[in-house]
Scaffold this motif. Structure first.
Motif, PDB file in Angstrom:
ATOM      1  N   ALA A 104       0.831  -1.205   0.000  1.00 60.39           N
ATOM      2  CA  ALA A 104       0.000   0.000   0.000  1.00 60.39           C
ATOM      3  C   ALA A 104       0.866   1.255   0.000  1.00 60.39           C
ATOM      4  N   LEU A 105       1.951   1.229   0.759  1.00 63.70           N
ATOM      5  CA  LEU A 105       2.851   2.379   0.797  1.00 63.70           C
ATOM      6  C   LEU A 105       3.500   2.595  -0.559  1.00 63.70           C
ATOM      7  N   PHE A 106       4.018   1.529  -1.162  1.00 68.10           N
ATOM      8  CA  PHE A 106       4.619   1.642  -2.495  1.00 68.10           C
ATOM      9  C   PHE A 106       3.606   2.198  -3.502  1.00 68.10           C
ATOM     10  N   THR A 107       2.394   1.662  -3.456  1.00 66.33           N
ATOM     11  CA  THR A 107       1.373   2.075  -4.416  1.00 66.33           C
ATOM     12  C   THR A 107       0.959   3.524  -4.200  1.00 66.33           C
ATOM     13  N   ALA A 108       0.776   3.924  -2.940  1.00 61.52           N
ATOM     14  CA  ALA A 108       0.372   5.298  -2.643  1.00 61.52           C
ATOM     15  C   ALA A 108       1.424   6.298  -3.106  1.00 61.52           C
ATOM     16  N   PRO A 139       2.865  15.912   2.413  1.00 62.38           N
ATOM     17  CA  PRO A 139       1.824  14.947   2.854  1.00 62.38           C
ATOM     18  C   PRO A 139       2.217  13.492   2.688  1.00 62.38           C
ATOM     19  N   ILE A 140       2.834  13.137   1.563  1.00 66.89           N
ATOM     20  CA  ILE A 140       3.188  11.733   1.360  1.00 66.89           C
ATOM     21  C   ILE A 140       4.355  11.335   2.249  1.00 66.89           C
ATOM     22  N   ILE A 141       5.234  12.278   2.590  1.00 66.60           N
ATOM     23  CA  ILE A 141       6.339  11.983   3.497  1.00 66.60           C
ATOM     24  C   ILE A 141       5.812  11.677   4.897  1.00 66.60           C
ATOM     25  N   LEU A 142       4.766  12.357   5.302  1.00 68.91           N
ATOM     26  CA  LEU A 142       4.216  12.171   6.643  1.00 68.91           C
ATOM     27  C   LEU A 142       3.554  10.808   6.827  1.00 68.91           C
ATOM     28  N   THR A 143       3.290  10.086   5.736  1.00 74.62           N
ATOM     29  CA  THR A 143       2.679   8.767   5.870  1.00 74.62           C
ATOM     30  C   THR A 143       3.697   7.691   6.251  1.00 74.62           C
TER      31      THR A 143
END
Length: 296
Positions: free
Chosen positions: A198-202, A273-277
């Protein structure tokens, strides 16, 4: 265990080198963040490196006055959430089927999937296919073309192969169907690998600008990365001014904003935003990749 002098020197040397390497990779991002909080006119003088010399929030104020950015930000969030959920679901479903040794033509299917992983049909055939399906200038064109990843399927399938066979056998004895086994047993115990995928895909959906540049012509459907690329390849002053008279008037009166400062502020909004995930999924990251990649 006591370390010898040579081991201590080597250990400290490795730590120093890794620290320098980390700083070397982090500095460009930090410098872009600093410039985004610095007056554009002051940045143009040079010498802004580690800390803002003339702190300001004007860059972000101007950027947020551009309604296209907020719309693109919303499109990207919706695309990332829905695309990730659909991609993980269908990829896991395909991986579960491919993990079954009783599946007919299993090897032939795998060869077919591997061919699609190494060779694509090309940009023109892909565009013609998308157009024939009526997906040009639609939200779904940002999701469906990349919804299945063969590499991710292989990783998940390998993880499924490592699960104890007794889990499924006991469920079948209790009368559970294949779909019931998948949703009630396999998915709940596959959290680490699914979170990793999920992380790779996001990240892939969030950073993708190419799909929007090729298949989208409507501004209201542009992802933020595609919009950012357009901004960086053109005159941001003209773009923002043409879309927002308040922002243009503010820029004309203050004269402290430059193209570089606005570009950096836009880039930070698109990146942070994507870094914060990562911190929320980091505990699954190493475990999911190692299990899914090494066990067979």
């Amino acid at each position: 265990m006591r370390l010898s002098l040579g081991d201590k020197i080597m250990q400290r040397t490795i730590y120093i080198l890794l620290t320098l390497l980390a700083l070397l990779m982090l500095y460009p991002f930090w410098n872009a963040l600093v410039i985004s909080f610095n007056l554009g006119s002051d940045t143009a003088l040079g010498g802004v490196t580690l800390l803002p010399r003339a702190f300001t929030l004007e860059n972000y104020y101007i950027v947020f006055q551009d309604h296209r950015l907020l719309n693109s930000f919303l499109i990207t969030i919706l695309r990332t959430l829905s695309g990730t959920a659909l991609s993980v679901f269908f990829t896991a479903l395909l991986a579960y089927g491919m993990s079954k040794k009783t599946l007919l033509f299993r090897k032939q299917y795998m060869v077919f999937f591997m061919i699609t992983m190494f060779f694509s049909g090309g940009l023109i055939p892909s565009y013609l296919l998308v157009r024939s399906l009526g997906m040009l200038d639609t939200f779904w064109v940002l999701i469906i073309p990349g919804i299945i990843s063969v590499w991710n399927m292989i990783v998940i399938r390998t993880f499924f192969n490592a699960l104890p066979e007794g889990l499924e056998e006991s469920a079948k004895i209790d009368g559970c169907s294949n779909y019931g086994i998948f949703f009630r047993i396999v998915i709940p115990v596959s959290g680490p690998v699914l979170a990793t995928i999920a992380l790779f895909t996001a990240v892939g959906y969030w950073n993708d600008w190419f799909t929007g540049a090729i298949y989208i012509t409507k501004d209201e459907l542009l992802p933020i990365q595609t919009l950012l690329r357009q901004v960086m390849n053109s005159n941001i002053m003209t773009q923002i001014g043409s879309s927002n008279a308040i922002a243009l008037d503010h820029m004309n009166r203050n004269r402290t904003i430059t193209t570089k400062s606005l570009t950096m502020a836009t880039m930070m909004i698109a990146t942070i935003p994507i870094i914060l995930t990562y911190p929320f999924l980091q505990k699954y990251f190493v475990k999911g990749v190692m299990i899914g990649s090494l066990k067979e």
